[in-house]
Every structure is written in C-alpha cells, then in structure tokens.
Design a protein around this motif. Structure first.
Motif, PDB file in Angstrom:
ATOM      1  N   HIS A  37       0.891  -1.224  -0.088  1.00 15.25           N
ATOM      2  CA  HIS A  37       0.037   0.021  -0.076  1.00 15.25           C
ATOM      3  C   HIS A  37       0.819   1.106   0.013  1.00 15.25           C
ATOM      4  O   HIS A  37       0.520   2.316  -0.633  1.00 15.25           O
ATOM      5  CB  HIS A  37      -0.847  -0.099   1.197  1.00 15.25           C
ATOM      6  CG  HIS A  37      -1.902  -0.965   0.886  1.00 15.25           C
ATOM      7  ND1 HIS A  37      -3.139  -0.927   1.871  1.00 15.25           N
ATOM      8  CD2 HIS A  37      -2.224  -1.642   0.071  1.00 15.25           C
ATOM      9  CE1 HIS A  37      -4.256  -1.829   1.325  1.00 15.25           C
ATOM     10  NE2 HIS A  37      -3.580  -2.401   0.195  1.00 15.25           N
ATOM     11  N   ILE A  38       1.917   1.214   0.646  1.00 10.71           N
ATOM     12  CA  ILE A  38       2.815   2.457   0.694  1.00 10.71           C
ATOM     13  C   ILE A  38       3.443   2.547  -0.658  1.00 10.71           C
ATOM     14  O   ILE A  38       3.460   3.687  -1.050  1.00 10.71           O
ATOM     15  CB  ILE A  38       3.901   2.553   1.907  1.00 10.71           C
ATOM     16  CG1 ILE A  38       4.462   3.880   1.959  1.00 10.71           C
ATOM     17  CG2 ILE A  38       4.977   1.420   1.603  1.00 10.71           C
ATOM     18  CD1 ILE A  38       3.367   4.993   2.780  1.00 10.71           C
ATOM     19  N   GLY A  39       3.705   1.606  -1.278  1.00 11.92           N
ATOM     20  CA  GLY A  39       4.238   1.621  -2.621  1.00 11.92           C
ATOM     21  C   GLY A  39       3.240   2.337  -3.435  1.00 11.92           C
ATOM     22  O   GLY A  39       3.420   3.276  -4.437  1.00 11.92           O
ATOM     23  N   GLY A  40       1.841   1.915  -3.563  1.00  9.60           N
ATOM     24  CA  GLY A  40       0.727   2.445  -4.209  1.00  9.60           C
ATOM     25  C   GLY A  40       0.404   4.115  -3.804  1.00  9.60           C
ATOM     26  O   GLY A  40       0.217   4.934  -4.796  1.00  9.60           O
ATOM     27  N   GLY A  53      -7.147   3.910  -5.963  1.00  5.72           N
ATOM     28  CA  GLY A  53      -7.749   3.232  -4.868  1.00  5.72           C
ATOM     29  C   GLY A  53      -7.254   3.477  -3.356  1.00  5.72           C
ATOM     30  O   GLY A  53      -7.812   3.637  -2.565  1.00  5.72           O
ATOM     31  N   ILE A  54      -5.761   3.434  -3.396  1.00  2.22           N
ATOM     32  CA  ILE A  54      -5.129   3.581  -2.177  1.00  2.22           C
ATOM     33  C   ILE A  54      -5.361   5.117  -1.625  1.00  2.22           C
ATOM     34  O   ILE A  54      -5.531   5.405  -0.470  1.00  2.22           O
ATOM     35  CB  ILE A  54      -3.706   3.085  -2.213  1.00  2.22           C
ATOM     36  CG1 ILE A  54      -3.677   1.635  -2.522  1.00  2.22           C
ATOM     37  CG2 ILE A  54      -2.918   3.593  -1.279  1.00  2.22           C
ATOM     38  CD1 ILE A  54      -2.535   1.029  -2.712  1.00  2.22           C
ATOM     39  N   GLY A  57      -7.050   7.432   1.781  1.00  2.46           N
ATOM     40  CA  GLY A  57      -6.596   8.726   2.617  1.00  2.46           C
ATOM     41  C   GLY A  57      -5.462   8.081   3.687  1.00  2.46           C
ATOM     42  O   GLY A  57      -5.345   6.612   3.877  1.00  2.46           O
ATOM     43  N   THR A  58      -4.877   8.884   4.353  1.00 10.61           N
ATOM     44  CA  THR A  58      -4.023   8.509   5.366  1.00 10.61           C
ATOM     45  C   THR A  58      -4.710   7.550   6.525  1.00 10.61           C
ATOM     46  O   THR A  58      -3.767   6.707   6.928  1.00 10.61           O
ATOM     47  CB  THR A  58      -3.186   9.613   6.080  1.00 10.61           C
ATOM     48  OG1 THR A  58      -4.250  10.502   6.812  1.00 10.61           O
ATOM     49  CG2 THR A  58      -2.210  10.473   5.064  1.00 10.61           C
ATOM     50  N   ALA A  59      -5.852   7.893   6.677  1.00  5.75           N
ATOM     51  CA  ALA A  59      -6.643   6.849   7.929  1.00  5.75           C
ATOM     52  C   ALA A  59      -6.624   5.363   7.311  1.00  5.75           C
ATOM     53  O   ALA A  59      -6.441   4.582   7.898  1.00  5.75           O
ATOM     54  CB  ALA A  59      -7.733   7.429   8.129  1.00  5.75           C
ATOM     55  N   GLY A  60      -7.031   5.362   5.822  1.00  5.63           N
ATOM     56  CA  GLY A  60      -6.823   3.853   5.449  1.00  5.63           C
ATOM     57  C   GLY A  60      -5.508   3.434   5.224  1.00  5.63           C
ATOM     58  O   GLY A  60      -5.340   2.182   5.753  1.00  5.63           O
ATOM     59  N   LEU A  61      -4.510   4.099   4.959  1.00  2.00           N
ATOM     60  CA  LEU A  61      -3.385   3.572   5.071  1.00  2.00           C
ATOM     61  C   LEU A  61      -2.661   3.027   6.279  1.00  2.00           C
ATOM     62  O   LEU A  61      -2.001   1.984   6.408  1.00  2.00           O
ATOM     63  CB  LEU A  61      -2.316   4.659   4.102  1.00  2.00           C
ATOM     64  CG  LEU A  61      -1.014   3.925   4.084  1.00  2.00           C
ATOM     65  CD1 LEU A  61      -1.046   3.022   2.912  1.00  2.00           C
ATOM     66  CD2 LEU A  61      -0.222   5.066   3.309  1.00  2.00           C
TER      67      LEU A  61
END
Length: 128
Positions: free
Chosen positions: A17-20, A27-28, A32-36
């Motif tokens: 996810h951080i790569g995305g 989608g990532i 937002g940051t909350a999802g990540l």
C-alpha cells in the motif's frame, strides 16, 4: 491465523500500500492516510534511518507530501523473520524501495501488538 502470520501479512500489506501511495494509485489514495495507517497503534513510534524519532502524527503529516511523488516506486520485502507471543510479535525484515533509478534499502525491526483480530504497528526501527 496465528500472530506471527498476521504480523507478516501486515508488513506485506503495508509495503504494497505504501508503494501504491508513493505512485498515487487511485484506490489507495482515495482511502487517505487513515486507510493507509488503519493498523497503526495510536501509540506508534519509530526511529527513522537518520535517527529521527517519529510518532503516528508525524507519519500522518508526512503522508500527503509523498502521495504520487514517485510514480515508478516499487517496495519489496525480503528476509522476514520473527517471533510472536499471545499478545505481541517482533519482526525483522529488509525493505527495498526502488523507483527505477535509485534503490533505498532499509533494515527494519517492528513490534506489533494484538488488537482483536488485528496486529497493530507499535514500534518500528529502520536503518540504512
């Protein structure tokens, strides 16, 4: 699934996810940051390769700065090893970040705590 497997799965998920996020994948980015950072403890803390100490709030503030900034970024995890108890997990792993021109290698140790069915990031130490 046991705690060690869950923690390993979380490292893999987050690195994908951080790569995305770095690439600005729709989608990532939409989450937002909350999802990540959904599986980060509010008490999360880290030591960056330069020795700087960071909190979850520091990470949240940094995330918008790098959204979509590296369109060719790939994040690969290797050499993952660990140990787990009923409530915690400790993992060591190598994270390779490559944007097609430069490669950044980080050697990491992470401590996770169990929260229901999830393993939450509590501590992260990274060195180059």
């Amino acid at each position: 699934m046991d705690n060690l497997s869950k923690a390993k799965e979380e490292v893999t998920r987050f690195c994908e996810h951080i790569g995305g996020w770095f690439r600005g994948e729709e989608g990532i980015a939409a989450a937002g940051t909350a999802g990540l950072l959904t599986n980060f403890s509010p008490d999360f803390r880290m030591i960056a390769p330069n020795g700087a100490r960071k909190t979850q709030q520091d990470l949240e503030a940094w995330m918008p700065e790098v959204l979509g900034r590296f369109p060719h970024m790939r994040v690969i995890v290797t050499d993952m090893q660990g140990y787990a108890t009923e409530h915690h997990a400790l993992l060591t792993y190598t994270e390779i970040q490559s944007d097609g021109e430069q490669e950044n290698i980080r050697y990491s140790s992470a401590v996770f705590i169990r929260d229901g069915d999830r393993m939450l990031w509590l501590d992260l130490w990274e060195r180059s």
